[in-house]
Design a protein around this motif. Structure first.
Motif, PDB file in Angstrom:
ATOM      1  N   UNK A 289      17.342  -8.058  -6.987  1.00  0.00           N
ATOM      2  CA  UNK A 289      17.941  -8.826  -8.096  1.00  0.00           C
ATOM      3  C   UNK A 289      19.474  -8.862  -7.959  1.00  0.00           C
ATOM      4  N   UNK A 290      20.054  -7.780  -7.501  1.00  0.00           N
ATOM      5  CA  UNK A 290      21.528  -7.688  -7.457  1.00  0.00           C
ATOM      6  C   UNK A 290      22.155  -8.555  -6.364  1.00  0.00           C
ATOM      7  N   UNK A 291      21.381  -8.850  -5.315  1.00  0.00           N
ATOM      8  CA  UNK A 291      21.918  -9.652  -4.216  1.00  0.00           C
ATOM      9  C   UNK A 291      22.520  -8.781  -3.130  1.00  0.00           C
ATOM     10  N   UNK A 292      22.873  -9.423  -2.003  1.00  0.00           N
ATOM     11  CA  UNK A 292      23.292  -8.668  -0.811  1.00  0.00           C
ATOM     12  C   UNK A 292      24.533  -7.824  -1.107  1.00  0.00           C
ATOM     13  N   UNK A 293      25.564  -8.422  -1.689  1.00  0.00           N
ATOM     14  CA  UNK A 293      26.841  -7.731  -1.799  1.00  0.00           C
ATOM     15  C   UNK A 293      26.774  -6.571  -2.802  1.00  0.00           C
ATOM     16  N   UNK A 294      26.428  -6.911  -4.030  1.00  0.00           N
ATOM     17  CA  UNK A 294      26.386  -5.868  -5.069  1.00  0.00           C
ATOM     18  C   UNK A 294      25.281  -4.862  -4.791  1.00  0.00           C
ATOM     19  N   UNK A 295      24.159  -5.347  -4.271  1.00  0.00           N
ATOM     20  CA  UNK A 295      23.042  -4.461  -3.976  1.00  0.00           C
ATOM     21  C   UNK A 295      23.417  -3.434  -2.923  1.00  0.00           C
ATOM     22  N   UNK A 296      24.080  -3.894  -1.848  1.00  0.00           N
ATOM     23  CA  UNK A 296      24.480  -2.984  -0.786  1.00  0.00           C
ATOM     24  C   UNK A 296      25.559  -2.010  -1.265  1.00  0.00           C
ATOM     25  N   UNK A 297      26.441  -2.504  -2.135  1.00  0.00           N
ATOM     26  CA  UNK A 297      27.460  -1.600  -2.710  1.00  0.00           C
ATOM     27  C   UNK A 297      26.793  -0.462  -3.464  1.00  0.00           C
ATOM     28  N   UNK A 298      25.769  -0.802  -4.237  1.00  0.00           N
ATOM     29  CA  UNK A 298      25.051   0.247  -4.980  1.00  0.00           C
ATOM     30  C   UNK A 298      24.402   1.230  -4.005  1.00  0.00           C
ATOM     31  N   UNK A 299      23.704   0.686  -2.998  1.00  0.00           N
ATOM     32  CA  UNK A 299      23.016   1.552  -2.020  1.00  0.00           C
ATOM     33  C   UNK A 299      24.014   2.490  -1.343  1.00  0.00           C
ATOM     34  N   UNK A 300      25.143   1.941  -0.921  1.00  0.00           N
ATOM     35  CA  UNK A 300      26.128   2.765  -0.209  1.00  0.00           C
ATOM     36  C   UNK A 300      26.793   3.800  -1.120  1.00  0.00           C
TER      37      UNK A 300
END
Ligand code: AMP
Ligand code: MG
Length: 336
Positions: A289-300
């Motif tokens: 749902x968050x998308x590539x940019x925000x989603x990856x920021x959360x994961x990292x």
């Protein structure tokens, strides 16, 4: 002596059977929770191993009876029927999973939201049904996890207003996988794989080598585009190919943006690796749902969490942990 000679061949035959009866890979696959549940275990004693696998299947069926939105008599359906009227008493187990879901909503700023179902129940992917624009807009105010009033002392839940529904489809399979692994551990099992649809957890390694888990090509069934070698961890994939239909050149699939009540565009699949399957399940849906940019920021930003995202153009994105050499999470493209 004659007696012994006769017995000798029989003895040899028996010897052939004894080793396999004592230590073996055992597996089973059953359709539960609207998906395929697969269990693979290594057990020193075959009979016990089989009982342990059946205990896992029974646990999966129990969780389904408790949390399925499709069963009228499930606790979850009871909440959806009566949640707006008065506080509904619920089991500690369901209370805790709803509370964990709300914690993921807070962590993801509302990307993960079990009240998505206020609109989500208007879609039927098998029958290619979607809500009209009017129905969607009328139901949309029902989506907001802050409408869930949880009372810890009395284990009750209440909806702040009518028109709210909850659905644990984005987290329940991961939870069931975690419960299953705990059961296998209690049986003394140290090498196992439990998979429910897109959610898997691995116990130990595959006896001397890592487990190899494939990430499928979101647009080609049966084709694997990456293999990840894993030991003692969990992995979940959310994909726009799991439940969907297409009409007017548009794909309607089962992962819903809580802000719009519509399927999320821009991503085809998200795979999350982490310590437990409840977390990887909730996060794979969230990152989608968050998308590539925000989603990856959360994961990292999260310790011990990694991800592989395949975007709408088919490009693959890896979290920092998967790109660092020697990180312990090697990933390599499949060579075939
Ligand atoms: P998964 O395959 O784990 O990503 O789960 C997808 C399922 O999660 C869907 O079939 C829905 O039941 C549920 N779901 C869809 N959108 C959301 C959302 N925004 N937040 C939480 N759960 C969702
Ligand atoms: Mg999920």
């Amino acid at each position: 002596m004659v007696f012994l000679q006769r017995l000798y061949p029989l003895f040899l035959i028996l010897l052939n059977f004894i080793p396999t009866a004592y230590a073996e890979w055992l597996s089973d696959k059953q359709a539960i929770m609207g998906t395929d549940v697969r269990v693979e275990v290594w057990h020193e004693e075959v009979g016990e191993g089989r009982v342990a696998i059946e205990a896992v299947m029974a646990e999966m069926r129990r969780i389904d009876r408790l949390m399925s939105p499709y069963l009228n008599e499930s606790e979850l359906s009871n909440i959806n029927r009566h949640g707006a009227d008065a506080p509904v008493p619920i089991s500690g187990e369901l209370f805790d999973l709803i509370a964990r879901s709300v914690a993921f909503s807070e962590m993801t700023h509302g990307a993960f939201d079990i009240t998505f179902a206020s609109v989500g129940h208007l879609y039927n992917y098998r029958r290619k049904i979607k809500p009209s624009e009017g129905m969607l807009q009328a139901a949309l105010p029902g989506i907001d996890y802050r409408h869930l009033l949880l009372s810890k002392g009395s284990n009750t839940i209440k909806f702040a207003k009518p028109g709210i529904r909850i659905d644990l489809g984005g987290i329940a399979k991961g939870y069931a996988v975690d419960r299953s692994i705990a059961i296998l551990q209690r049986w003394g099992i140290r090498h196992a794989l439990v998979t429910a649809g897109g959610d898997s957890r691995l116990l130990g390694d595959k006896k001397g080598r890592p487990w190899m888990v494939g990430i499928r090509d979101p647009r080609s069934e049966g084709k694997v585009i990456a293999m990840i070698s894993l030991v003692g961890t969990s992995i979940s994939t959310s994909g726009d190919y799991e439940r969907y239909f297409e009409t007017g050149g548009k794909r309607y699939h089962h992962i819903i943006n809580p802000r719009s009540g519509r399927s999320v565009n821009g991503i085809r699949s998200v795979t999350v690796i982490g310590p437990d399957a409840t977390t990887t399940d909730a996060l794979s849906t969230s990152v989608f749902v968050m998308g590539v940019k925000k989603g990856m920021q959360l994961v990292d930003s999260l310790p011990r969490i990694d991800a592989v995202i395949i975007d709408a153009q088919g490009r693959m994105h890896y979290s920092a942990g998967l790109l660092q050499p020697g990180s312990g999470q090697p990933i390599r493209p499949k060579m075939d």
